[in-house]
Scaffold this motif. Structure first.
Motif, PDB file in Angstrom:
ATOM      1  N   LEU A 155      -9.347  -3.889  -1.547  1.00 56.08           N
ATOM      2  CA  LEU A 155      -9.746  -4.583  -2.774  1.00 56.08           C
ATOM      3  C   LEU A 155     -10.581  -5.826  -2.489  1.00 56.08           C
ATOM      4  O   LEU A 155     -10.948  -6.554  -3.415  1.00 56.08           O
ATOM      5  N   GLY A 156     -10.869  -6.077  -1.217  1.00 57.95           N
ATOM      6  CA  GLY A 156     -11.700  -7.224  -0.863  1.00 57.95           C
ATOM      7  C   GLY A 156     -10.999  -8.554  -0.994  1.00 57.95           C
ATOM      8  O   GLY A 156     -11.652  -9.583  -1.203  1.00 57.95           O
ATOM      9  N   MET A 157      -9.685  -8.576  -0.870  1.00 54.59           N
ATOM     10  CA  MET A 157      -8.915  -9.815  -1.000  1.00 54.59           C
ATOM     11  C   MET A 157      -8.856 -10.512   0.362  1.00 54.59           C
ATOM     12  O   MET A 157      -7.909 -10.364   1.129  1.00 54.59           O
ATOM     13  N   GLN A 210     -10.617  -6.422 -11.418  1.00 50.84           N
ATOM     14  CA  GLN A 210     -11.876  -5.933 -11.980  1.00 50.84           C
ATOM     15  C   GLN A 210     -12.502  -4.806 -11.153  1.00 50.84           C
ATOM     16  O   GLN A 210     -13.566  -4.300 -11.507  1.00 50.84           O
ATOM     17  N   LYS A 211     -11.842  -4.431 -10.067  1.00 55.15           N
ATOM     18  CA  LYS A 211     -12.406  -3.386  -9.213  1.00 55.15           C
ATOM     19  C   LYS A 211     -12.374  -2.032  -9.919  1.00 55.15           C
ATOM     20  O   LYS A 211     -11.490  -1.762 -10.738  1.00 55.15           O
ATOM     21  N   PRO A 212     -13.331  -1.148  -9.608  1.00 55.78           N
ATOM     22  CA  PRO A 212     -13.394   0.177 -10.239  1.00 55.78           C
ATOM     23  C   PRO A 212     -12.168   1.031  -9.916  1.00 55.78           C
ATOM     24  O   PRO A 212     -11.465   0.808  -8.932  1.00 55.78           O
ATOM     25  N   PHE A 213     -11.962   2.021 -10.738  1.00 49.28           N
ATOM     26  CA  PHE A 213     -10.841   2.947 -10.594  1.00 49.28           C
ATOM     27  C   PHE A 213     -10.832   3.615  -9.216  1.00 49.28           C
ATOM     28  O   PHE A 213      -9.788   3.732  -8.571  1.00 49.28           O
ATOM     29  N   SER A 214     -12.002   4.034  -8.736  1.00 51.80           N
ATOM     30  CA  SER A 214     -12.076   4.726  -7.445  1.00 51.80           C
ATOM     31  C   SER A 214     -11.640   3.819  -6.297  1.00 51.80           C
ATOM     32  O   SER A 214     -11.003   4.270  -5.339  1.00 51.80           O
ATOM     33  N   VAL A 215     -11.972   2.528  -6.393  1.00 55.40           N
ATOM     34  CA  VAL A 215     -11.564   1.583  -5.351  1.00 55.40           C
ATOM     35  C   VAL A 215     -10.051   1.410  -5.363  1.00 55.40           C
ATOM     36  O   VAL A 215      -9.400   1.358  -4.319  1.00 55.40           O
ATOM     37  N   TRP A 216      -9.474   1.337  -6.544  1.00 55.40           N
ATOM     38  CA  TRP A 216      -8.026   1.187  -6.643  1.00 55.40           C
ATOM     39  C   TRP A 216      -7.289   2.412  -6.097  1.00 55.40           C
ATOM     40  O   TRP A 216      -6.257   2.288  -5.429  1.00 55.40           O
ATOM     41  N   ASN A 228      -8.254   4.354  -3.728  1.00 57.87           N
ATOM     42  CA  ASN A 228      -8.316   4.258  -2.271  1.00 57.87           C
ATOM     43  C   ASN A 228      -7.358   3.186  -1.757  1.00 57.87           C
ATOM     44  O   ASN A 228      -6.679   3.371  -0.739  1.00 57.87           O
ATOM     45  N   ALA A 229      -7.286   2.054  -2.469  1.00 61.13           N
ATOM     46  CA  ALA A 229      -6.394   0.967  -2.064  1.00 61.13           C
ATOM     47  C   ALA A 229      -4.929   1.382  -2.148  1.00 61.13           C
ATOM     48  O   ALA A 229      -4.094   0.913  -1.366  1.00 61.13           O
ATOM     49  N   LEU A 230      -4.607   2.266  -3.075  1.00 58.43           N
ATOM     50  CA  LEU A 230      -3.235   2.748  -3.212  1.00 58.43           C
ATOM     51  C   LEU A 230      -2.891   3.815  -2.178  1.00 58.43           C
ATOM     52  O   LEU A 230      -1.739   4.245  -2.084  1.00 58.43           O
ATOM     53  N   GLY A 231      -3.896   4.234  -1.416  1.00 58.34           N
ATOM     54  CA  GLY A 231      -3.641   5.195  -0.344  1.00 58.34           C
ATOM     55  C   GLY A 231      -3.601   6.633  -0.788  1.00 58.34           C
ATOM     56  O   GLY A 231      -2.991   7.476  -0.111  1.00 58.34           O
ATOM     57  N   VAL A 232      -4.246   6.943  -1.910  1.00 59.53           N
ATOM     58  CA  VAL A 232      -4.260   8.327  -2.388  1.00 59.53           C
ATOM     59  C   VAL A 232      -4.947   9.213  -1.349  1.00 59.53           C
ATOM     60  O   VAL A 232      -6.057   8.910  -0.911  1.00 59.53           O
TER      61      VAL A 232
END
Length: 563
Positions: A441-443, A495-501, A503-507
């Motif tokens: 997520l770029g944090m 505010q990150k897009p759905f696709s980024v989230w 990936n961040a959740l490890g799907v």
């Protein structure tokens, strides 16, 4: 400055001559402890380790001396012997190393084989050279030390180094080694030469090939009862002519005329530390006809050979090459769990230096690899460097007789959908998930320490509990600067897009992703792994948390269509 001009990284070696080697004093040099001093053992632990080391070395010595078989590399044996000597010196348990009862050194050397002191550092080399003139450098050939005795020009004896005063009679073996002249042209009644028998390997590059256990192979050929055809591959490097010529050029020319050309070829003058370092580096990197574990700096020894002793002499100094492997003791065994539930194994070891790099931890890879060897604290292992300088376990040298119990996580406990919520058992995987999530997520600035502090301070349960914290709560747990940064990074992440989230959740999976969660759930039913993971995210409240936070794609909108 000498240190600035060296062409290679500074190496550190343990000094000392160890008694009891068959052919030469075993050198305590490799795998040097990163911190000097005694090993951190209790007296009881030291006594146990000394007993186990003596037992192990006695077994190797028996095989080596009676059968000419080496079960470990020369480098490993030297380090194990050095380890024993260190423990004995630190805890006052020194005992002489005894040969197997079947081995007796019965033949007296006409001139004692003196020992060579090993430089502990580059600085010691500089100091040794500072007040000496007419110094020569030779490669320290990795082979078997012998005396060659000529009487009236005829070879009468070849004697193994043994204890320096007496050795084994190998004269019969010498008859089958073409490289050893059976006769020399000389008016001298007696000629005594000291040198190294080695297995010739043209094109050998020490920095690339290491020792390849050639010393042990050579010893095996000479120890066997039968005369092996491979004896013809042996060669000899003469490094001393006791009581011989004092003019160096005449000395080298005479040895060449007698049939020992390698001495002249590999004896070079040195003008100071820089030239010695350059020659050492050149021999370490370039093709040679033998394996070598360093170089020897030397002046002409005293003509009065009665002054020669088996211990250190004052006219020579050995300067070892960097070690390829190191023996070290395992201190701790950890089983880190990654975000996907993969269990790896990490060994914390007694610090050692290999090729200028201090090694404190060694990754073993997967749990399955560890299960094959089951390494425990207290085990002695051999560590080496692989591609890009990564330390790896080469072999287990000695298993501790009293291994401590270890908690070994099971594969059934950790997997892709485990630890989406926090429990003490799940801490590693849970935090690994958060670290991955923050990175995707770029944090920036939200590493494992920050996540751990938040989880502990607010007793997290769900994967996204951090999204419920306000700025003041974040500052209370992380401090003002880090708290403000985390708050801003968290707002940007929303505010990150759905696709980024996703990936961040490890799907799992790499196929194109749909625009929102409802479409994703419809498509994921066709993919068992994705469907199982999606169900877990819903069951653990992750999807509900994202809907509550208004993250695009989880509220029915299509973030990728917004311009």
């Amino acid at each position: 400055m000498f240190r600035m001009k060296l062409l290679f990284i500074k190496r550190i070696f343990i000094t000392g001559i160890l008694s009891g080697g068959l052919f030469c004093a075993v050198t305590a040099f490799a795998g040097v402890k990163a911190q000097s001093g005694c090993l951190p053992h209790t007296v009881v632990q030291a006594e146990t380790d000394v007993a186990e080391l003596r037992k192990q070395l006695a077994h190797w010595d028996k095989r080596y001396h009676t059968q000419g078989v080496s079960e470990v590399s020369d480098e490993t044996y030297d380090q194990m012997r050095a380890r024993l000597v260190t423990l004995e010196q630190c805890y006052g348990q020194q005992t002489p190393v005894r040969l197997p009862s079947s081995v007796r050194y019965t033949m007296k050397h006409p001139v004692v084989h003196s020992g060579v002191r090993k430089a502990a550092s580059d600085n010691e080399v500089e100091q040794w050279l500072r007040h000496r003139k007419n110094v020569r450098i030779q490669p320290k050939v990795d082979g078997v030390a012998v005396s060659l005795v000529y009487s009236h020009g005829k070879l009468t004896h070849m004697i193994s180094r043994g204890d320096g005063h007496h050795g084994l009679d190998w004269t019969e073996k010498a008859r089958h080694i073409p490289a050893i002249p059976q006769g020399i042209t000389t008016e001298l009644t007696d000629v005594i030469l000291q040198g190294e028998i080695f297995l010739r390997r043209d094109g050998h590059v020490q920095s690339r090939d290491g020792g390849k256990n050639l010393r042990s192979v050579t010893a095996g050929l000479l120890m066997r009862q039968a005369n092996d055809e491979q004896l013809r591959e042996l060669d000899v490097f003469i490094w001393a002519w006791p009581g011989g010529a004092t003019d160096m050029q005449y000395y080298l020319n005479t040895l060449t005329e007698w049939g020992f050309p390698l001495t002249a070829q590999y004896t070079k003058p040195v003008s100071g530390p820089e030239s010695a370092a350059e020659q050492r580096e050149a021999w370490y990197r370039q093709p040679m006809p033998f394996a070598g574990d360093g170089v020897v700096l030397k002046q002409m020894p005293p003509q009065d050979t009665s002054r020669w002793q088996t211990g250190h002499n004052h006219w020579s100094l050995a300067w070892k090459y960097p070690v390829q492997t190191a023996v070290t003791e395992v201190r701790h065994v950890q089983f880190p769990v990654g975000r996907t539930g993969r269990i790896t194994v990490l060994l914390s070891v007694e610090p050692v230096i290999i090729d200028g790099k201090t090694i404190k931890r060694v990754a073993m890879g997967s749990l399955a690899v560890w299960m094959k060897q089951r390494i425990h604290p207290g085990d002695l292992i051999v560590v080496g460097l692989q591609g890009h300088g990564i330390p790896k376990v080469r072999e287990v040298i000695r298993k501790t007789e009293t291994p401590p119990e270890l908690y070994v996580p099971g594969k059934e406990d950790f997997h892709r959908t485990s630890c989406l919520t926090y429990t003490p058992r799940c801490r590693q995987q849970y935090l690994a998930r958060l670290v991955w999530l923050g990175k995707q997520l770029g944090m920036n600035g939200t590493g494992v320490r920050s996540w751990g502090k938040l989880a502990d301070h607010y007793t997290f349960s769900g994967l996204l509990d951090w999204m419920l914290l306000d700025e003041e709560q974040l500052k209370a747990a992380l401090g003002k600067v880090r708290g403000v940064n985390f708050y801003r990074q968290g707002n940007a992440a929303r505010q990150k897009p759905f696709s980024v989230w996703l990936n961040a959740l490890g799907v799992p999976g790499k196929s194109p992703l749909p625009a929102d969660w409802s479409l994703f759930r419809q498509e994921s039913r066709l993919k068992t792994e994705r469907n199982h993971y999606a169900q877990a995210l819903e069951a653990e409240g992750v999807v509900a948390s994202l809907q509550l936070q208004g993250v695009d794609g989880f509220t029915g909108t299509n973030p990728d269509s917004h311009n």
